[in-house]
Design an enzyme around this catalytic site. Structure first.
Site, mmCIF file in Angstrom:
data_model
loop_
_atom_site.group_PDB
_atom_site.id
_atom_site.type_symbol
_atom_site.label_atom_id
_atom_site.label_comp_id
_atom_site.label_asym_id
_atom_site.label_seq_id
_atom_site.Cartn_x
_atom_site.Cartn_y
_atom_site.Cartn_z
ATOM 1 N N LYS A 132 0.797 -1.279 -0.444
ATOM 2 C CA LYS A 132 0.081 0.058 -0.774
ATOM 3 C C LYS A 132 0.740 0.912 -0.095
ATOM 4 C CE LYS A 132 -2.234 1.958 3.899
ATOM 5 N NZ LYS A 132 -2.709 3.289 3.768
ATOM 6 N N LYS A 137 -7.886 8.422 -1.281
ATOM 7 C CA LYS A 137 -8.586 8.923 -0.268
ATOM 8 C C LYS A 137 -9.210 9.768 -1.024
ATOM 9 C CE LYS A 137 -7.578 6.907 4.027
ATOM 10 N NZ LYS A 137 -7.103 6.240 3.984
ATOM 11 N N GLN A 159 -3.438 2.630 17.477
ATOM 12 C CA GLN A 159 -4.543 1.519 17.005
ATOM 13 C C GLN A 159 -5.249 1.490 18.453
ATOM 14 O OE1 GLN A 159 -6.111 1.296 13.901
ATOM 15 N NE2 GLN A 159 -4.177 1.343 12.612
ATOM 16 N N HIS A 196 -11.965 13.419 -3.039
ATOM 17 C CA HIS A 196 -13.115 12.945 -2.731
ATOM 18 C C HIS A 196 -13.223 14.881 -3.153
ATOM 19 C CE1 HIS A 196 -16.256 13.812 0.988
ATOM 20 N NE2 HIS A 196 -16.557 13.800 -0.152
ATOM 21 N N ASP A 197 -13.912 14.606 -4.320
ATOM 22 C CA ASP A 197 -14.181 15.881 -5.341
ATOM 23 C C ASP A 197 -15.366 16.340 -5.875
ATOM 24 O OD1 ASP A 197 -13.275 18.000 -6.292
ATOM 25 O OD2 ASP A 197 -10.794 17.873 -5.920
ATOM 26 N N ILE A 198 -15.476 17.073 -7.030
ATOM 27 C CA ILE A 198 -16.781 17.327 -7.959
ATOM 28 C C ILE A 198 -16.454 15.654 -7.896
ATOM 29 C CG2 ILE A 198 -17.185 19.148 -7.462
ATOM 30 C CD1 ILE A 198 -16.519 19.563 -10.466
HETATM 31 O O1 C5P Z 1 1.638 0.345 11.156
HETATM 32 P P1 C5P Z 1 -0.255 0.430 11.468
HETATM 33 O O2 C5P Z 1 -0.226 -0.996 11.111
HETATM 34 O O3 C5P Z 1 -1.572 0.888 12.017
HETATM 35 O O4 C5P Z 1 -0.737 0.567 9.631
HETATM 36 C C1 C5P Z 1 -2.247 0.857 9.288
HETATM 37 C C2 C5P Z 1 -1.603 1.020 7.428
HETATM 38 O O5 C5P Z 1 -3.575 1.505 8.029
HETATM 39 C C3 C5P Z 1 -1.674 2.904 7.993
HETATM 40 O O6 C5P Z 1 -1.102 3.012 6.584
HETATM 41 C C4 C5P Z 1 -2.860 3.518 8.120
HETATM 42 O O7 C5P Z 1 -3.328 5.634 7.164
HETATM 43 C C5 C5P Z 1 -4.080 2.928 7.616
HETATM 44 N N1 C5P Z 1 -5.553 2.945 7.898
HETATM 45 C C6 C5P Z 1 -5.848 2.841 9.164
HETATM 46 N N2 C5P Z 1 -7.307 3.200 9.616
HETATM 47 C C7 C5P Z 1 -7.942 3.018 8.020
HETATM 48 C C8 C5P Z 1 -7.317 3.435 7.653
HETATM 49 C C9 C5P Z 1 -6.373 3.446 7.111
HETATM 50 O O8 C5P Z 1 -4.889 2.284 10.045
HETATM 51 N N3 C5P Z 1 -9.186 3.287 8.933
#
Ligand code: C5P
Length: 232
Positions: A32, A61, A190, A63-65
């Site tokens: 990603k 991600k 997280q 997000h626009d017209i």
């Molecule tokens: O390092 P980690 O495992 O937390 O990375 C998770 C990835 O997923 C990061 O690139 C983060 O920006 C992305 N992400 C997230 N939660 C979301 C959407 C995307 O952790 N809701």
């Protein structure tokens, strides 16, 4: 479509990214690329990672017209990424326009996934700042249904929401789920987390794993553990 582990390459630049990818010999993990790396290095980093044989989820991600998103998606499609995303908050016409832009002349296109409500948005902020009064789970499922109605392939969500999304939108509607940690690992920032095996049991189609792999003492071993638990 099989389950897969996507490594979040949240690096500041190309040299760190390639130093990381060079650790893998033979394997070509799905990666990603997010805003930080893309804005730092531009489309060339996408082309180079693709040239090395990786599948790419380009996490910008949009997000626009509708017209702007359609044209931007056409550019991303020509970059030959495998998956990209947008905000479902852009409404159904924006999502439909995005799909149109993404579809190549030969009818193929990358997967298109919607972000529902960002996990950083609380129910309180949604109510106060966005004037959305419904419970957040209801909003997430409604946005998922809108994405499905627009013809998209799935949503980004928590593994804990994957089952409900499949119930509402069907088993083939994809759930791409971050928030994965190894048992006993550091949660970092997280909060609602699951192990790769837990995400599998909950029905996630793709897990997005960053620091548990990129910051591991042995990233290749950590990736293999993820694959064994989630795919194997
Ligand atoms: O390092 P980690 O495992 O937390 O990375 C998770 C990835 O997923 C990061 O690139 C983060 O920006 C992305 N992400 C997230 N939660 C979301 C959407 C995307 O952790 N809701």
């Amino acid at each position: 479509m099989g389950r897969d582990v996507i490594i979040a390459c949240d690096f500041a630049g190309a040299s760190e990214t390639f130093a990381f990818l060079d650790l893998f010999r033979g394997e070509k993990p799905y990666v990603k690329i997010g805003m930080e790396l893309f804005y730092a290095e531009g489309p060339s980093i996408v082309r180079e990672i693709k040239r090395r044989g990786h599948q790419i989820f380009l996490d910008l991600k949009l997000h626009d017209i509708p017209n702007t998103v359609k044209k931007a998606m056409a550019v991303l499609s020509r970059l030959d990424v495998d998956m990209c995303n947008l905000h479902a908050g852009g409404t159904v016409p924006m999502m439909e326009a995005a799909l149109e832009g993404l579809t190549r002349p030969d009818g193929t296109r990358p997967l298109l996934i919607a972000v529902t409500q960002l996990t950083s948005t609380s129910e309180e902020r949604m109510r106060e700042d966005l004037l959305i009064d419904a419970p957040i789970d209801r909003v997430v499922m409604h946005y998922a249904e809108n994405a499905k109605r627009a013809g998209l392939d799935g949503v980004v969500c928590s593994p804990l929401e994957a089952g409900k999304v499949h119930e509402v939108c069907g088993r083939s509607f994809l759930t791409v789920t971050p928030g994965v940690r190894f048992a006993g690992g550091d949660a970092g920032d997280q909060s609602r987390i699951t192990t790769p095996a837990g995400a599998k049991a909950l029905g996630s189609d793709y897990i997005v794993v960053g620091r548990p792999i990129t910051a591991a003492p042995d990233p290749v071993a950590a990736y293999r553990t993820c694959v064994e638990e989630f795919v194997g």
